[in-house]
Design a protein around this motif. Structure first.
Motif, PDB file in Angstrom:
ATOM      1  N   VAL A 139       0.839  -1.202   0.000  1.00 25.22           N
ATOM      2  CA  VAL A 139       0.000   0.000   0.000  1.00 25.22           C
ATOM      3  C   VAL A 139       0.871   1.248   0.000  1.00 25.22           C
ATOM      4  O   VAL A 139       1.821   1.361   0.784  1.00 25.22           O
ATOM      5  N   SER A 140       0.538   2.182  -0.873  1.00 24.81           N
ATOM      6  CA  SER A 140       1.333   3.396  -1.050  1.00 24.81           C
ATOM      7  C   SER A 140       0.896   4.480  -0.074  1.00 24.81           C
ATOM      8  O   SER A 140      -0.295   4.682   0.157  1.00 24.81           O
ATOM      9  N   ASP A 141       1.897   5.203   0.457  1.00 28.85           N
ATOM     10  CA  ASP A 141       1.596   6.373   1.286  1.00 28.85           C
ATOM     11  C   ASP A 141       2.293   7.604   0.717  1.00 28.85           C
ATOM     12  O   ASP A 141       2.627   8.537   1.438  1.00 28.85           O
ATOM     13  N   SER A 142       2.504   7.617  -0.589  1.00 31.76           N
ATOM     14  CA  SER A 142       3.210   8.728  -1.215  1.00 31.76           C
ATOM     15  C   SER A 142       2.307   9.461  -2.189  1.00 31.76           C
ATOM     16  O   SER A 142       1.823   8.886  -3.157  1.00 31.76           O
ATOM     17  N   ASN A 143       2.065  10.734  -1.926  1.00 32.51           N
ATOM     18  CA  ASN A 143       1.362  11.591  -2.870  1.00 32.51           C
ATOM     19  C   ASN A 143       2.274  12.699  -3.386  1.00 32.51           C
ATOM     20  O   ASN A 143       1.814  13.670  -3.966  1.00 32.51           O
ATOM     21  N   ARG A 144       3.578  12.538  -3.118  1.00 35.98           N
ATOM     22  CA  ARG A 144       4.556  13.475  -3.640  1.00 35.98           C
ATOM     23  C   ARG A 144       5.652  12.682  -4.331  1.00 35.98           C
ATOM     24  O   ARG A 144       5.656  11.459  -4.296  1.00 35.98           O
ATOM     25  N   PHE A 145       6.586  13.379  -4.980  1.00 31.46           N
ATOM     26  CA  PHE A 145       7.417  12.659  -5.934  1.00 31.46           C
ATOM     27  C   PHE A 145       8.324  11.615  -5.303  1.00 31.46           C
ATOM     28  O   PHE A 145       8.621  10.603  -5.905  1.00 31.46           O
ATOM     29  N   ASP A 146       8.794  11.808  -4.086  1.00 27.25           N
ATOM     30  CA  ASP A 146       9.638  10.779  -3.497  1.00 27.25           C
ATOM     31  C   ASP A 146       9.581  10.787  -1.970  1.00 27.25           C
ATOM     32  O   ASP A 146      10.506  10.347  -1.310  1.00 27.25           O
ATOM     33  N   GLU A 147       8.515  11.304  -1.410  1.00 30.38           N
ATOM     34  CA  GLU A 147       8.405  11.404   0.034  1.00 30.38           C
ATOM     35  C   GLU A 147       7.351  10.456   0.566  1.00 30.38           C
ATOM     36  O   GLU A 147       6.386  10.134  -0.114  1.00 30.38           O
ATOM     37  N   ARG A 148       7.540  10.026   1.806  1.00 27.35           N
ATOM     38  CA  ARG A 148       6.551   9.188   2.475  1.00 27.35           C
ATOM     39  C   ARG A 148       5.718  10.071   3.391  1.00 27.35           C
ATOM     40  O   ARG A 148       6.248  10.863   4.162  1.00 27.35           O
ATOM     41  N   SER A 149       4.418   9.940   3.292  1.00 28.16           N
ATOM     42  CA  SER A 149       3.520  10.778   4.085  1.00 28.16           C
ATOM     43  C   SER A 149       3.006  10.081   5.336  1.00 28.16           C
ATOM     44  O   SER A 149       2.557  10.733   6.276  1.00 28.16           O
ATOM     45  N   GLY A 150       3.022   8.738   5.339  1.00 27.44           N
ATOM     46  CA  GLY A 150       2.420   8.010   6.443  1.00 27.44           C
ATOM     47  C   GLY A 150       0.913   7.923   6.366  1.00 27.44           C
ATOM     48  O   GLY A 150       0.268   7.331   7.225  1.00 27.44           O
ATOM     49  N   VAL A 151       0.323   8.505   5.320  1.00 23.15           N
ATOM     50  CA  VAL A 151      -1.131   8.478   5.124  1.00 23.15           C
ATOM     51  C   VAL A 151      -1.435   7.481   4.014  1.00 23.15           C
ATOM     52  O   VAL A 151      -1.095   7.700   2.857  1.00 23.15           O
ATOM     53  N   PHE A 152      -2.078   6.379   4.368  1.00 24.05           N
ATOM     54  CA  PHE A 152      -2.341   5.318   3.408  1.00 24.05           C
ATOM     55  C   PHE A 152      -3.740   5.391   2.808  1.00 24.05           C
ATOM     56  O   PHE A 152      -4.007   4.782   1.783  1.00 24.05           O
ATOM     57  N   VAL A 153      -4.658   6.093   3.478  1.00 31.47           N
ATOM     58  CA  VAL A 153      -6.052   6.163   3.039  1.00 31.47           C
ATOM     59  C   VAL A 153      -6.439   7.627   2.886  1.00 31.47           C
ATOM     60  O   VAL A 153      -6.371   8.400   3.846  1.00 31.47           O
ATOM     61  N   ASP A 154      -6.822   8.004   1.666  1.00 32.12           N
ATOM     62  CA  ASP A 154      -7.225   9.381   1.386  1.00 32.12           C
ATOM     63  C   ASP A 154      -8.739   9.487   1.309  1.00 32.12           C
ATOM     64  O   ASP A 154      -9.409   8.554   0.849  1.00 32.12           O
ATOM     65  N   GLU A 155      -9.278  10.620   1.710  1.00 32.33           N
ATOM     66  CA  GLU A 155     -10.687  10.933   1.456  1.00 32.33           C
ATOM     67  C   GLU A 155     -10.797  11.643   0.117  1.00 32.33           C
ATOM     68  O   GLU A 155     -10.022  12.546  -0.181  1.00 32.33           O
ATOM     69  N   VAL A 156     -11.739  11.214  -0.703  1.00 35.00           N
ATOM     70  CA  VAL A 156     -12.004  11.836  -1.997  1.00 35.00           C
ATOM     71  C   VAL A 156     -13.351  12.524  -1.893  1.00 35.00           C
ATOM     72  O   VAL A 156     -14.403  11.883  -1.969  1.00 35.00           O
TER      73      VAL A 156
END
Length: 272
Positions: A63-80
């Motif tokens: 499971v991905s936690d990256s919404n930027r080019f090479d950083e880890r956010s620690g957030v695996f579940v986004d609200e849309v």
């Protein structure tokens, strides 16, 4: 109407292992997407739901936690949800959105996207899916289609710009391998602005052919009910949604990398 296949988890013997096998089979063939029903994620208390959703996504990969080019956010579940008025990001804009693949300005976009329906829109907001083969077939029979497809497979399209943090531009093909696609019009235009390098005439014509194909080719559709999950291959399809005006529409989104199903090894993208 092309409706996506529906898989009811409650009818599958064998628990989560069976879910993984059935999902894998569904995602290996066009249209590379399906609707999962009966997961029960809405029955999980709110504080535990995020972990539960992440765990089910992990059946298919990392499971991905990256919404930027090479950083880890620690957030695996986004609200849309449409919570940002006049947003330029298709995730948060109200109404219909352009056909696109997620995270087109990453070196390696995630392979699989899960969209978990918490509250559907009162009217509209259907999910739409186009498998790349059908778009390619449509373009191939159009005047100039062969040349457009060759251009779309060229390595010099620019993606990215301000959607990356910090701004960064990626160079790569729109079409790759036997059924791969990387595409979001907004990302292409943003990269032009940041880099100062516009598309060539041939590239602009080819992108126009692709967007015209999206208008001509009938998409696969899913009108999600609360509790349904749309699952699709991000690098073998384009996805969008139909128009809606209900601000209470809410989905959760998870993405994962799946070595077993991935076609990323056929891509040739790199940073500009």
């Amino acid at each position: 109407m092309n409706d996506l296949a529906l898989i009811d988890m409650r009818l599958l013997p064998g628990g989560r292992r069976a879910v993984r096998e059935v999902l894998s089979d569904a995602l290996r063939i066009a249209p590379y997407g399906c609707v999962l029903r009966g997961s029960g994620f809405l029955d999980v208390p709110g504080a535990q739901r995020t972990s539960w959703v992440k765990e089910l996504t992990e059946l298919m990969g990392s499971v991905s936690d990256s919404n930027r080019f090479d950083e880890r956010s620690g957030v695996f579940v986004d609200e849309v949800a449409p919570v940002e008025p006049a947003s330029k990001d298709v995730t948060f804009a109200l109404g219909a959105c352009e056909a696109h693949s997620d995270e087109s300005s990453k070196i390696q976009p995630e392979d699989i996207v899960f969209l978990w329906c918490v509250r559907p829109a009162e009217h509209g907001g259907e999910s739409l899916l186009w498998p790349v083969e059908e778009l390619v077939e449509d373009i191939s029979v159009q005047p100039g289609g062969t040349e457009a497809l060759e251009t779309l497979r060229g390595p010099d399209f620019l993606f990215g710009g301000r959607l990356r943090n910090p701004p960064r531009v990626l160079r790569g093909p729109v079409l790759f391998g036997t059924n791969g696609i990387r595409f979001r019009l907004g990302s292409l235009l943003d990269a032009q602005d940041v880099s100062g390098m516009p598309m060539s005439d041939a590239q602009a014509t080819a992108v126009g052919q692709l967007t015209a194909a999206v208008r001509r080719v009938r998409p696969y559709r899913a009108a999600l009910d609360a509790g349904d999950v749309l699952v699709f291959m991000n690098r073998k399809t384009l996805h969008a949604r139909s128009d809606f005006t209900d601000r209470d529409r809410l989905l959760l989104r998870t993405r994962c990398f799946s070595p077993d199903l991935s076609n990323s090894d056929e891509d040739s993208a790199g940073w500009l």
